[in-house]
Every structure is written in C-alpha cells, then in structure tokens.
Design an enzyme around this catalytic site. Structure first.
Site, PDB file in Angstrom:
ATOM      1  N   MET A  72       0.837  -1.196   0.000  1.00 33.61           N
ATOM      2  CA  MET A  72       0.000   0.000   0.000  1.00 33.61           C
ATOM      3  C   MET A  72       0.875   1.251   0.000  1.00 33.61           C
ATOM      4  SD  MET A  72      -3.125  -0.522  -0.394  1.00 33.61           S
ATOM      5  CE  MET A  72      -3.745  -2.120  -0.943  1.00 33.61           C
ATOM      6  N   HIS A  73       1.562   1.434  -1.122  1.00 32.22           N
ATOM      7  CA  HIS A  73       2.478   2.558  -1.265  1.00 32.22           C
ATOM      8  C   HIS A  73       1.771   3.899  -1.044  1.00 32.22           C
ATOM      9  CE1 HIS A  73       5.080  -0.370  -3.412  1.00 32.22           C
ATOM     10  NE2 HIS A  73       4.000  -0.679  -4.108  1.00 32.22           N
TER      11      HIS A  73
END
Length: 344
Positions: free
Chosen positions: A260-261
């Site tokens: 989940m950049h």
C-alpha cells in the site's frame, strides 16, 4: 492538491483522504500512469461519487510522459485500474483547466498553505513548473511516492514504477525543488519504506467488521476473480480492488499481500512524523544503459549540493494499519449506515 494515476493503491489513498473531516482536497490532477489518463480521470470522478464527496475539481493531465512513450500497468491494477471493482460512470464533469494549470492556480491562490501529494508519475508537476517556476516556494510542502534508495526497483532492478514511467519529469521536479526552503523540502516515500506496508486479508476483514459488514474477504484458496458479496459499497469496492492486487503480488512470488504505497504516502502528507526522515540530495539517472530512471541519493554531501529532499527511511507499519483500518472502516459505516444495519 492531489496528483494521482488511479490505480488501486491510489484509490485507497483518495478514499483515506476523503475520510478525514479535517482535510480539504483543493483539486485532483489526473496523471497517465497505471492506466491511460482518461481512465484515471474517470476513476477519480467515480471515487468522489463513492465517497459522497463535495464538488472537487478534477483536471485532465498530459496523455503521456515528456520524452518517451507511455507504459501502463493493467497487469498490476486491472484493465480499468481498480482491479475487479466496478464503479458506475460519474455525472461529474472534468475541469476546463489542465492538471498542470490546476497545480499553478491552486498554489498561487494560497501561497505557503497548500500541501501537494503525488502518487503517480511526475509529468503534470513538471509541466506545472514550466508554467510557474516558483512552485517550490509557493507550496507548503510536497510529498512524493516514488523512487528506491538502497533498495531494488519494482520495474527494473534499480527503478521504481512512477519514476520509470517519466524519468525526465522526475528529474525536473527534484532539480526544481532544490530551491525549496529546508522546512519545505519534498518528503519522498520510496520502496525502501512502502514495501514494508503490506496489506493482508486480515486488514480487509477488520475494515469490513468496523464498517458493520460481515463479508468474506479474499483468501489465497479462492478461485481467481471472485467478486465480493459485501453490502456496503465502500467495503465491496475495497475487497474487489485489493483482491486483484493480492493476486498480482502472489503471481510475482511476493505472497498473498499488497503493498500500500500510496495510502502510506497520504498518511505521511498529513502526519510527517509517521516516517523517519533523512535529508539527501536526490537526482535521477537518465543516460545509464542499465540504470535509467534510478533515483540516486547523496546523503553525505559528496556532490557539494544542498539537500533537495527528505527521504523516508523507516516507519511503524502496524501503527499505520491500525490508523488506516479505523479511518476507512468508520468512513464506510458513516457513508452507508442504512445498508449495513441488517448485518451488524
């Protein structure tokens, strides 16, 4: 000011920001990247509907990078950019202003107040800098999801996706922000940190539970492309979008998880203290045969140039997910309380 190439994790970042009552999204710039720019813009408009957001101006960005052909990544994010999720077309309309002009006008309207968040290629911001070179002084701060520093790339052995799509734009941005005051240096969230932000099915289960929806969440034992039976529209979107991301990461040998950049970068934009930061001078390699689009950081002053970025070097992933779960779960419950009353 949000600049995105929506994108599964960009979509979660947008919903996360919409969920914060103290955040005003001044405008959204749509950047070609994960999918073509028209699809990015359509995703942004539809997500504003899903989040029951007020009118937020959405601008269309350039159709491709500054100097090379566009490379998209439907294998990672799905044909529409949002995995298996489906959203109805929005009746909202796009701005008459370009994404680059939105950057300029927004920053000029509130000098020293606007925070910028870029979770896609930096094409629009580079074009905005051509229109207004004073952007580094006009913005309060910029947060970039991009690059890899002492960490393998996710597109080439050394290059991260967002920078790889438009390395010329990334270099323009980093060079320009050398003029930013020290307290306004861009915060850069590279793969070194964002690949520690691993969403797993339990995280989705806890979001659904918090939203009051007793939905089955993705499992590696499921057949591919299984669709969610969630009642809550936000939960259903999250499950269908992230399932695709889980399957992609599993196919790449990384496990049934999803990095989940972009939600992490959004959280850092609101609370920089979530990341350990280290100043550095960042440049982008354009000429290397094997190293094109590599982000190179001088942390020791060897180049004799002032720092132009604060690189995120560490964080607490568990604390981040506790925060994300609460924010998204409560948001989903508040937006659609009637649809989940029967499953509490």
């Amino acid at each position: 000011m949000l600049d995105v190439d929506t994108g599964i994790d960009d979509a979660l970042a947008l919903l996360y920001l919409l969920a914060d009552p103290d955040v005003e999204i001044a405008a959204i710039a749509s950047t070609a990247g994960n999918v073509p720019v028209a699809q990015v813009a359509a995703n942004n408009l539809a997500l504003l509907d899903l989040g029951r957001a007020p009118d937020i101006e959405v601008g269309l960005g350039a159709a491709g990078p500054l100097a090379i052909d566009l490379r998209t990544t439907e294998d990672t994010h799905g044909p529409q950019g949002i995995g298996y999720a489906e959203l109805p077309p929005s009746a909202r309309t796009l701005s008459s202003r370009s994404a680059a002009q939105l950057w300029v006008d927004t920053a000029r309207s509130r000098p020293g107040e606007v925070f910028g968040l870029c979770t896609g290629p930096l094409t629009n911001l580079a074009l905005a800098l051509e229109l207004e070179p004073r952007l580094p002084q006009l913005l309060r701060r910029l947060v970039i999801m991009g690059g890899a520093f002492g960490h393998p790339g996710n597109t080439t052995p050394v290059a991260e996706w967002n920078v790889h799509v438009d390395p010329e734009a990334a270099k323009i941005v980093f060079d320009a922000f050398s003029a930013a005051p020290p307290d306004r240096r861009p915060i850069v969230c590279g793969l070194d940190v964002t690949e520690t932000i691993e969403m797993v099915p339990e995280h989705l289960a806890r979001i659904a539970e918090r939203a009051g929806d007793s939905v089955a969440v993705p499992s590696p034992a499921d057949p591919p492309a299984l669709r969610s039976t969630a009642v809550n529209p936000v939960v259903r979107f999250l499950v269908d979008a992230v399932r695709f991301y889980f399957e992609f990461h599993q196919q790449c040998g990384q496990g049934y998880l999803a990095h989940m950049h972009d939600p992490f970068a959004a959280a850092v934009a609101l609370e920089p203290e979530r990341a350990v930061l280290r100043p550095a001078t960042v440049d982008v390699e354009l000429a290397g045969t094997l190293t094109r689009a590599m982000t190179v950081a001088d942390r020791s002053g060897m180049w004799g140039r002032d720092a132009n970025a604060d690189i995120a070097t560490g964080t607490d992933p568990d604390a981040f997910f506790e925060h994300l779960i609460a924010r998204l779960g409560d948001f989903a419950a508040a937006l659609y309380p009637a649809v989940t009353q029967g499953v509490r």
